[in-house]
Design an enzyme around this catalytic site. Structure first.
Site, PDB file in Angstrom:
ATOM      1  N   LYS A  22       0.968  -1.351   0.137  1.00 13.07           N
ATOM      2  CA  LYS A  22      -0.043  -0.007   0.112  1.00 13.07           C
ATOM      3  C   LYS A  22       0.922   1.152   0.129  1.00 13.07           C
ATOM      4  O   LYS A  22       0.712   2.364  -0.705  1.00 13.07           O
ATOM      5  CB  LYS A  22      -0.730  -0.085   1.162  1.00 13.07           C
ATOM      6  CG  LYS A  22      -1.565   1.302   1.661  1.00 13.07           C
ATOM      7  CD  LYS A  22      -2.512   1.250   2.657  1.00 13.07           C
ATOM      8  CE  LYS A  22      -1.922   1.412   4.349  1.00 13.07           C
ATOM      9  NZ  LYS A  22      -1.398   2.742   4.628  1.00 13.07           N
ATOM     10  N   ASN A  23       1.757   1.245   0.804  1.00 13.19           N
ATOM     11  CA  ASN A  23       2.600   2.529   1.146  1.00 13.19           C
ATOM     12  C   ASN A  23       3.908   2.840   0.172  1.00 13.19           C
ATOM     13  O   ASN A  23       4.149   3.774  -0.132  1.00 13.19           O
ATOM     14  CB  ASN A  23       3.269   2.545   2.443  1.00 13.19           C
ATOM     15  CG  ASN A  23       2.080   2.763   3.493  1.00 13.19           C
ATOM     16  OD1 ASN A  23       1.129   2.894   3.345  1.00 13.19           O
ATOM     17  ND2 ASN A  23       2.973   2.308   4.740  1.00 13.19           N
ATOM     18  N   CYS A 118      -5.256  11.784  13.052  1.00  7.85           N
ATOM     19  CA  CYS A 118      -5.461  10.335  12.990  1.00  7.85           C
ATOM     20  C   CYS A 118      -5.770   9.720  14.342  1.00  7.85           C
ATOM     21  O   CYS A 118      -5.683  10.600  15.164  1.00  7.85           O
ATOM     22  CB  CYS A 118      -4.485   9.468  12.169  1.00  7.85           C
ATOM     23  SG  CYS A 118      -3.222   9.323  12.940  1.00  7.85           S
ATOM     24  N   ARG A 123      -0.945  14.541  13.127  1.00 14.04           N
ATOM     25  CA  ARG A 123       0.102  14.279  12.003  1.00 14.04           C
ATOM     26  C   ARG A 123       0.547  15.516  11.307  1.00 14.04           C
ATOM     27  O   ARG A 123      -0.100  15.673  10.308  1.00 14.04           O
ATOM     28  CB  ARG A 123      -0.058  12.962  11.231  1.00 14.04           C
ATOM     29  CG  ARG A 123      -0.176  11.728  12.172  1.00 14.04           C
ATOM     30  CD  ARG A 123      -0.604  10.504  11.498  1.00 14.04           C
ATOM     31  NE  ARG A 123       0.207  10.188  10.651  1.00 14.04           N
ATOM     32  CZ  ARG A 123       0.118   9.052   9.969  1.00 14.04           C
ATOM     33  NH1 ARG A 123      -1.236   8.744   9.908  1.00 14.04           N
ATOM     34  NH2 ARG A 123       0.999   8.699   8.876  1.00 14.04           N
ATOM     35  N   ASP A 308       5.626   0.692  11.905  1.00 13.80           N
ATOM     36  CA  ASP A 308       4.522   0.172  11.421  1.00 13.80           C
ATOM     37  C   ASP A 308       4.335  -1.186  12.011  1.00 13.80           C
ATOM     38  O   ASP A 308       3.203  -1.885  11.817  1.00 13.80           O
ATOM     39  CB  ASP A 308       4.303   0.428  10.003  1.00 13.80           C
ATOM     40  CG  ASP A 308       3.956   1.713   9.469  1.00 13.80           C
ATOM     41  OD1 ASP A 308       3.949   1.915   8.211  1.00 13.80           O
ATOM     42  OD2 ASP A 308       3.803   2.810  10.339  1.00 13.80           O
ATOM     43  N   ARG A 400      -8.339  -1.159   5.104  1.00 12.36           N
ATOM     44  CA  ARG A 400      -7.544  -0.004   4.395  1.00 12.36           C
ATOM     45  C   ARG A 400      -6.464  -0.666   4.266  1.00 12.36           C
ATOM     46  O   ARG A 400      -5.611  -0.180   3.087  1.00 12.36           O
ATOM     47  CB  ARG A 400      -7.312   1.065   5.604  1.00 12.36           C
ATOM     48  CG  ARG A 400      -8.614   1.920   6.029  1.00 12.36           C
ATOM     49  CD  ARG A 400      -8.220   3.188   6.869  1.00 12.36           C
ATOM     50  NE  ARG A 400      -7.286   3.860   5.878  1.00 12.36           N
ATOM     51  CZ  ARG A 400      -6.817   5.046   6.310  1.00 12.36           C
ATOM     52  NH1 ARG A 400      -7.121   5.534   7.544  1.00 12.36           N
ATOM     53  NH2 ARG A 400      -5.843   5.740   5.779  1.00 12.36           N
TER      54      ARG A 400
HETATM   55  C1  EPZ Z   1       4.417   7.268   6.362  1.00 10.92           C
HETATM   56  O1  EPZ Z   1       3.430   8.212   6.979  1.00 10.92           O
HETATM   57  C2  EPZ Z   1       3.370   5.828   6.174  1.00 10.92           C
HETATM   58  N1  EPZ Z   1       2.253   6.019   5.428  1.00 10.92           N
HETATM   59  C3  EPZ Z   1       2.993   5.570   7.672  1.00 10.92           C
HETATM   60  O2  EPZ Z   1       2.325   4.356   7.512  1.00 10.92           O
HETATM   61  C4  EPZ Z   1       4.335   5.204   8.528  1.00 10.92           C
HETATM   62  O3  EPZ Z   1       3.957   5.043   9.824  1.00 10.92           O
HETATM   63  C5  EPZ Z   1       5.102   6.537   8.291  1.00 10.92           C
HETATM   64  O4  EPZ Z   1       5.672   6.958   7.051  1.00 10.92           O
HETATM   65  C6  EPZ Z   1       6.599   6.461   9.190  1.00 10.92           C
HETATM   66  O5  EPZ Z   1       7.159   5.279   8.552  1.00 10.92           O
HETATM   67  C7  EPZ Z   1       2.340   5.816   4.187  1.00 10.92           C
HETATM   68  O6  EPZ Z   1       3.187   5.617   3.498  1.00 10.92           O
HETATM   69  C8  EPZ Z   1       0.991   6.099   3.403  1.00 10.92           C
HETATM   70  P1  EPZ Z   1       6.183  10.803   8.277  1.00 10.92           P
HETATM   71  P2  EPZ Z   1       3.892   9.810   6.828  1.00 10.92           P
HETATM   72  O7  EPZ Z   1       6.126  12.081   7.298  1.00 10.92           O
HETATM   73  O8  EPZ Z   1       4.654  10.065   5.812  1.00 10.92           O
HETATM   74  C9  EPZ Z   1       6.678  13.863  11.626  1.00 10.92           C
HETATM   75  C10 EPZ Z   1       0.538   2.856   8.077  1.00 10.92           C
HETATM   76  O9  EPZ Z   1       0.490   2.250   9.001  1.00 10.92           O
HETATM   77  N2  EPZ Z   1       6.183  14.846  10.741  1.00 10.92           N
HETATM   78  O10 EPZ Z   1       7.388   9.734   7.603  1.00 10.92           O
HETATM   79  O11 EPZ Z   1       2.683  10.516   7.350  1.00 10.92           O
HETATM   80  C11 EPZ Z   1       5.563  13.043  12.060  1.00 10.92           C
HETATM   81  O12 EPZ Z   1       4.865  13.450  13.037  1.00 10.92           O
HETATM   82  C12 EPZ Z   1       0.842   4.282   7.998  1.00 10.92           C
HETATM   83  O13 EPZ Z   1       0.561   2.176   6.719  1.00 10.92           O
HETATM   84  C13 EPZ Z   1       6.398  16.155  10.906  1.00 10.92           C
HETATM   85  O14 EPZ Z   1       6.891  16.353  12.028  1.00 10.92           O
HETATM   86  O15 EPZ Z   1       4.984   9.674   8.291  1.00 10.92           O
HETATM   87  C14 EPZ Z   1       6.123  11.760  12.734  1.00 10.92           C
HETATM   88  O16 EPZ Z   1       6.668  12.117  13.781  1.00 10.92           O
HETATM   89  C15 EPZ Z   1       0.759   4.870   9.237  1.00 10.92           C
HETATM   90  N3  EPZ Z   1       6.031  17.186  10.039  1.00 10.92           N
HETATM   91  C16 EPZ Z   1       7.688  11.581  11.601  1.00 10.92           C
HETATM   92  O17 EPZ Z   1       7.809  13.050  11.032  1.00 10.92           O
HETATM   93  C17 EPZ Z   1       5.700  16.731   8.760  1.00 10.92           C
HETATM   94  O18 EPZ Z   1       5.630  17.717   7.877  1.00 10.92           O
HETATM   95  C18 EPZ Z   1       7.514  10.558  10.431  1.00 10.92           C
HETATM   96  O19 EPZ Z   1       6.417  10.948   9.680  1.00 10.92           O
HETATM   97  C19 EPZ Z   1       5.595  15.457   8.466  1.00 10.92           C
HETATM   98  C20 EPZ Z   1       6.138  14.414   9.466  1.00 10.92           C
END
Ligand code: EPZ
Length: 422
Positions: A22-23, A118, A123, A308, A400
């Site tokens: 998915k991701n 979420c 997020r 994850d 999902r």
């Molecule tokens: C991706 O989410 C994945 N989703 C998530 O999987 C996964 O948990 C996550 O990466 C971390 O590996 C998809 O790929 C669709 P991040 P994403 O931006 O991109 C902070 C699942 O279960 N952050 O890497 O949203 C954030 O709060 C899902 O399949 C900021 O501070 O994650 C977090 O602490 C859930 N500001 C960290 O970075 C921003 O602008 C990593 O988040 C963006 C992120």
């Protein structure tokens, strides 16, 4: 809303085929919108999030044909005209925010709703927006929407992500490949999902260097063409089933269609619990140990332990002989599954961003509530080892992100029934 009724206690024995990721699929679906011709993607999983993203892509005017029986998708971006992604769709799935990078990258304008939070807390997308501003894109917020405007060519720029972010890396790649003379992204995410996107964009004609490292350099090209691409297998689904296999003595699973390279040191960690993990090409065979050893972990960005798989690993540790802990350094509050597992008899408590677990605990069936995708699958994993019957409510969260979950698990001996929870 649907629920699962699960009779626990039967060992898992047999073969499970791993579905497409998915991701990894979502970024290349967004990337297809940058092309001047249609893109075909195979190995796309039949998941709610994929259908949701199809609707978002259709709203802007692209044609999406998803032959979901054959996991094959064709995206024709040649008639995109409505450069907006509405709140009622974006709020359903955060990755819809990738439309911002795709639309402003290709069409120099985008109006995209800010995603909601979420189940486990806010997020933010501040890094996406700051990175685009650093790139020279004009970004403004208006009534819960982001409006982004770009000139035809953006001057050389660089930006450093802090913390590293998968989504921000994806969005900034999508925004820059057709626009930025030279955009350097530091502390970029290196997850396989990002590597696959970079490779897909290069196949389309993009100029990206540093692929697989934490420093990506993008140089503008005038156009990108549609491609044929086979989506990666889902490393998180794979890790989930490997952990489920280790949880109960007698379990023995053969997982096919894997890409073991994407697991980092995860197989080694699982072996430390006493589980036997053998890897032959794209097949991973896992045998549960008679006694599960407690192995504490701390999540990290790739190639560290994936957040994850955090909930699933903590769930397994309820069956380990001894105390252990799981710390999440990526999301500090991703523990909504803990109170639900406690209802099944698990002995766990959360202190800041660490859950402490004492095992081995006998789990007994109860009704439990899904809260988010990975928490929900952890409840199913616990229910399969619990005595008696467990009801897992609101399993739309599972739909999902896990393709045909009950069919796959029932195919190896689980006893899961889907019912309406009215
Ligand atoms: C991706 O989410 C994945 N989703 C998530 O999987 C996964 O948990 C996550 O990466 C971390 O590996 C998809 O790929 C669709 P991040 P994403 O931006 O991109 C902070 C699942 O279960 N952050 O890497 O949203 C954030 O709060 C899902 O399949 C900021 O501070 O994650 C977090 O602490 C859930 N500001 C960290 O970075 C921003 O602008 C990593 O988040 C963006 C992120």
């Amino acid at each position: 809303m649907d629920k699962f009724i699960i009779e626990g206690g039967t060992p898992l024995k047999g073969t499970i085929a791993i579905s497409g990721s998915k991701n990894a699929a979502l970024p290349i679906m967004a990337g297809a919108l940058l092309g001047d011709s249609e893109t075909t993607i195979t190995n796309i999983p039949r998941l709610q999030d994929i259908y949701t993203f199809n609707n978002v892509i259709r709203v802007v005017g692209a044609r999406v044909d998803f032959d979901d029986q054959n996991n094959k998708m064709v995206i024709d971006p040649t008639h995109v005209s409505h450069l907006e992604a509405p709140y009622d769709l974006v709020r359903k799935m955060r990755a819809s925010f990738y439309m911002l990078g795709a639309l402003v990258g290709k069409h120099k304008y985008a109006k995209v709703s800010l995603p909601g939070g979420c189940a486990w807390g806010p997020r933010p997308v501040d890094l996406h927006l700051k990175g685009m501003e650093a790139m020279g894109i004009d970004v403004e917020l208006d009534g819960g929407y982001v409006i982004a405007k770009a000139d035809d060519t953006l001057p050389p720029a660089s930006y450093e992500l802090s913390p590293s972010s998968v989504g921000a890396t994806v969005n900034l790649l999508l925004a820059s490949v057709l626009r930025s003379e030279e955009f350097t992204l530091k502390n970029a995410a290196k997850e396989p999902d990002v590597v696959q996107l970079c490779e897909a964009l290069v196949q389309m004609g993009a100029d990206i260097s540093g692929i697989g490292t934490d420093t990506l350099v993008v140089r503008k090209v005038d156009s990108l063409k549609g491609i044929q691409i086979h989506n990666d297998p889902d490393r998180i689904e794979l890790g989930t089933f490997m952990i489920a296999g280790a949880m109960k003595p007698g379990n023995e699973l053969e997982l096919t269609g894997c890409d073991p390279e994407q697991l980092g040191n995860f197989p080694e960690l699982l072996r430390e619990t006493g589980a036997s993990v053998s890897i032959e090409g794209d097949v991973i065979t896992l045998k549960a140990p008679d006694v599960l050893k407690p192995v504490s972990i701390t999540t990290d960005i790739y190639p560290g332990f994936p957040t994850d798989l955090q909930a699933q690993w903590a769930t397994m540790l309820t069956q380990a002989e001894g105390s252990s802990s799981v710390t999440d350094t990526v999301y500090y509050d991703r523990f909504s599954y803990v109170p639900e597992l406690s209802r099944l008899g698990a002995k766990m408590h959360v202190d800041k961003n660490t859950v402490h677990i004492s095992g081995k605990t006998m789990l007994t069936g109860a009704s439990v509530m899904s809260t988010d995708l990975r928490a929900s699958v952890s409840l199913v994993m616990a229910a399969m080892v619990a005595e008696k019957t467990t009801e897992v409510l609101r399993i739309y969260h599972l739909d999902r992100g896990y393709e045909s979950l009950e069919d796959k698990l029932n195919g190896v001996g689980a006893k899961i029934k889907r019912a309406d929870d009215q």
